[in-house]
Write a protein that holds these residues in place. Structure first.
Motif, PDB file in Angstrom:
ATOM      1  N   ALA A   1       0.890  -1.129  -0.306  1.00  0.00           N
ATOM      2  CA  ALA A   1      -0.322   0.133  -0.292  1.00  0.00           C
ATOM      3  C   ALA A   1       1.060   0.974  -0.386  1.00  0.00           C
ATOM      4  N   GLY A   2       1.865   1.124   0.813  1.00  0.00           N
ATOM      5  CA  GLY A   2       2.873   2.057   0.186  1.00  0.00           C
ATOM      6  C   GLY A   2       3.233   2.047  -0.287  1.00  0.00           C
ATOM      7  N   LEU A   3       3.748   1.504  -1.349  1.00  0.00           N
ATOM      8  CA  LEU A   3       4.296   1.716  -2.680  1.00  0.00           C
ATOM      9  C   LEU A   3       3.125   2.496  -3.731  1.00  0.00           C
ATOM     10  N   VAL A   4       1.954   1.794  -3.162  1.00  0.00           N
ATOM     11  CA  VAL A   4       0.970   2.469  -4.467  1.00  0.00           C
ATOM     12  C   VAL A   4       1.032   4.212  -3.502  1.00  0.00           C
ATOM     13  N   ASN A   5       0.603   4.221  -2.437  1.00  0.00           N
ATOM     14  CA  ASN A   5       0.423   6.171  -2.589  1.00  0.00           C
ATOM     15  C   ASN A   5       1.619   6.619  -2.672  1.00  0.00           C
ATOM     16  N   GLY A   6       3.532   5.526  -2.828  1.00  0.00           N
ATOM     17  CA  GLY A   6       4.888   6.055  -3.160  1.00  0.00           C
ATOM     18  C   GLY A   6       4.474   6.734  -4.010  1.00  0.00           C
ATOM     19  N   VAL A   7       3.990   6.090  -5.457  1.00  0.00           N
ATOM     20  CA  VAL A   7       4.079   6.292  -6.678  1.00  0.00           C
ATOM     21  C   VAL A   7       2.554   7.020  -7.460  1.00  0.00           C
ATOM     22  N   ALA A   8       1.761   6.865  -7.023  1.00  0.00           N
ATOM     23  CA  ALA A   8       0.644   7.813  -7.279  1.00  0.00           C
ATOM     24  C   ALA A   8       0.905   9.044  -6.804  1.00  0.00           C
ATOM     25  N   GLY A   9       1.138  10.078  -5.393  1.00  0.00           N
ATOM     26  CA  GLY A   9       2.015  10.774  -4.999  1.00  0.00           C
ATOM     27  C   GLY A   9       2.661  11.342  -5.359  1.00  0.00           C
ATOM     28  N   LEU A  10       3.958  10.755  -6.166  1.00  0.00           N
ATOM     29  CA  LEU A  10       4.762  10.927  -6.726  1.00  0.00           C
ATOM     30  C   LEU A  10       4.607  11.909  -8.237  1.00  0.00           C
ATOM     31  N   TYR A  11       3.887  11.181  -8.727  1.00  0.00           N
ATOM     32  CA  TYR A  11       2.403  11.463  -9.896  1.00  0.00           C
ATOM     33  C   TYR A  11       2.477  13.173  -9.947  1.00  0.00           C
ATOM     34  N   PHE A  12       1.205  13.004  -8.750  1.00  0.00           N
ATOM     35  CA  PHE A  12       0.257  13.766  -8.766  1.00  0.00           C
ATOM     36  C   PHE A  12       0.972  15.305  -8.498  1.00  0.00           C
ATOM     37  N   MET A  13       2.472  14.855  -8.293  1.00  0.00           N
ATOM     38  CA  MET A  13       3.163  16.300  -7.520  1.00  0.00           C
ATOM     39  C   MET A  13       3.379  16.528  -8.896  1.00  0.00           C
ATOM     40  N   LEU A  14       3.590  15.936  -9.655  1.00  0.00           N
ATOM     41  CA  LEU A  14       4.453  16.461 -11.271  1.00  0.00           C
ATOM     42  C   LEU A  14       3.031  17.313 -11.970  1.00  0.00           C
ATOM     43  N   VAL A  15       2.065  16.419 -12.046  1.00  0.00           N
ATOM     44  CA  VAL A  15       1.456  16.642 -12.901  1.00  0.00           C
ATOM     45  C   VAL A  15      -0.636  17.801 -12.286  1.00  0.00           C
ATOM     46  N   ALA A  16      -0.514  17.550 -11.122  1.00  0.00           N
ATOM     47  CA  ALA A  16      -2.211  18.172  -9.928  1.00  0.00           C
ATOM     48  C   ALA A  16      -1.789  18.601  -9.111  1.00  0.00           C
ATOM     49  N   HIS A  17      -2.369  19.337  -8.804  1.00  0.00           N
ATOM     50  CA  HIS A  17      -2.760  20.680  -8.290  1.00  0.00           C
ATOM     51  C   HIS A  17      -3.560  20.397  -7.063  1.00  0.00           C
ATOM     52  N   VAL A  18      -1.670  20.833  -5.724  1.00  0.00           N
ATOM     53  CA  VAL A  18      -1.719  19.645  -4.289  1.00  0.00           C
ATOM     54  C   VAL A  18      -1.783  21.123  -3.246  1.00  0.00           C
ATOM     55  N   ALA A  19      -3.280  20.803  -2.577  1.00  0.00           N
ATOM     56  CA  ALA A  19      -3.178  21.798  -1.500  1.00  0.00           C
ATOM     57  C   ALA A  19      -1.299  21.141  -0.300  1.00  0.00           C
ATOM     58  N   TRP A  20      -0.534  22.406   0.057  1.00  0.00           N
ATOM     59  CA  TRP A  20       0.879  21.881   0.354  1.00  0.00           C
ATOM     60  C   TRP A  20       0.491  21.832   2.095  1.00  0.00           C
ATOM     61  N   GLY A  21      -0.547  22.488   2.224  1.00  0.00           N
ATOM     62  CA  GLY A  21      -1.265  22.782   4.269  1.00  0.00           C
ATOM     63  C   GLY A  21      -1.437  21.626   4.440  1.00  0.00           C
ATOM     64  N   PRO A  22      -2.006  21.688   4.510  1.00  0.00           N
ATOM     65  CA  PRO A  22      -3.007  19.818   4.399  1.00  0.00           C
ATOM     66  C   PRO A  22      -2.630  19.173   4.452  1.00  0.00           C
ATOM     67  N   ALA A  23      -1.980  18.874   2.891  1.00  0.00           N
ATOM     68  CA  ALA A  23      -1.260  17.586   2.864  1.00  0.00           C
ATOM     69  C   ALA A  23      -0.160  17.755   3.469  1.00  0.00           C
ATOM     70  N   GLY A  24       0.598  18.604   4.347  1.00  0.00           N
ATOM     71  CA  GLY A  24       1.723  19.213   4.857  1.00  0.00           C
ATOM     72  C   GLY A  24       1.724  18.461   6.255  1.00  0.00           C
ATOM     73  N   VAL A  25       0.603  18.900   7.008  1.00  0.00           N
ATOM     74  CA  VAL A  25      -0.184  18.450   8.254  1.00  0.00           C
ATOM     75  C   VAL A  25      -0.470  17.199   8.171  1.00  0.00           C
TER      76      VAL A  25
END
Length: 251
Positions: free
Chosen positions: A185-209
């Motif tokens: 599950a960590g690998l899935v979240n990690g690779v999806a998260g990396l893709y999202f960082m490159l191509v999608a809008h991220v709300a970094w405040g809540p993501a960081g919290v």
């Protein structure tokens, strides 16, 4: 972010980190909180996925003893999870937001049936394991890939699906299976998260919290979850799964 929002997101991240490590479905805690504070569904999903990655790493580390001897298995199935996670992440940004919503409760219900029947199903499979080894290995790889697609797309109850798949097909106790689930599950979240960082809008405040607090929650989940006997852990899985079904059907 206002102080109240920070506290609410932090509490959600703490709970999600713990429940993801113990069972799965932490997204059902954090995702609704982000929606409640006005984030668009896709932005909330993307930010939540990125935020939970450190918690996934923390949970896998907390279960490192149970991972002993599973390196080869983790590498093989991890490849399927990574490919599935990439597929699901791409689909999230292409398909309608509610594309999977109608079928997810059914997936979870099937997973719960498999979880409850896991001891009997596993014993029945064990009698034919040598003869069916190649077929079972292929089926597990395919099922883990499909779970990865779902995890990259949304992720709620991904852990329950993986526990059902691995619990029935792998000849080992539930705690070792849970440790492997945390890695996949960590690998899935990690690779999806990396893709999202490159191509999608991220709300970094809540993501960081969420990232910061999910690490702490994951360590707590690992500390106490590893002590649960298999029947108790199975009961927790079923309880969380039923909650997930109700939550998804009433949204």
């Amino acid at each position: 972010m206002q102080a109240g929002e920070v506290l609410a997101v932090a509490a959600a991240g703490l709970g999600a980190g713990a429940i993801n490590t113990l069972v799965g479905s932490g997204t059902l805690i954090t995702f609704p909180v982000l929606l409640a504070f006005g984030y668009a569904p896709v932005t909330a999903n993307v930010s939540n996925t990125i935020g939970l990655v450190p918690g996934s790493v923390s949970g896998a580390f907390g279960y490192r003893r149970e991972l002993s001897g599973q390196r080869g298995r983790a590498l093989r199935l991890g490849t399927c999870s990574v490919l599935g996670g990439i597929t699901g992440a791409v689909l999230l940004l292409v398909l309608p937001a509610g594309a999977f919503k109608a079928i997810v409760p059914g997936f979870i219900a099937v997973a719960l049936v498999l979880t409850v029947g896991q001891p009997w199903l596993a014993r029945g499979l064990e009698r034919h394991r040598v003869r069916l080894h190649r077929r079972v290995a292929l089926l597990v790889a395919l099922a883990v890939y499909v779970a990865g697609i779902y995890g990259g797309y949304f992720g709620a109850a991904q852990g329950i699906l993986l526990l059902a798949i691995l619990g029935v097909t792998l000849p080992q106790d539930l705690q070792r299976t849970n440790a492997l689930k945390n890695v996949l599950a960590g690998l899935v979240n990690g690779v999806a998260g990396l893709y999202f960082m490159l191509v999608a809008h991220v709300a970094w405040g809540p993501a960081g919290v969420i990232a910061a607090t999910s690490v702490l929650g994951a360590q707590a989940g690992a500390r106490y979850g590893r002590r649960l006997p298999p029947p108790a852990l199975r009961a927790v899985i079923v309880a969380v799964g039923v909650f997930a079904i109700v939550r998804l059907l009433t949204e």
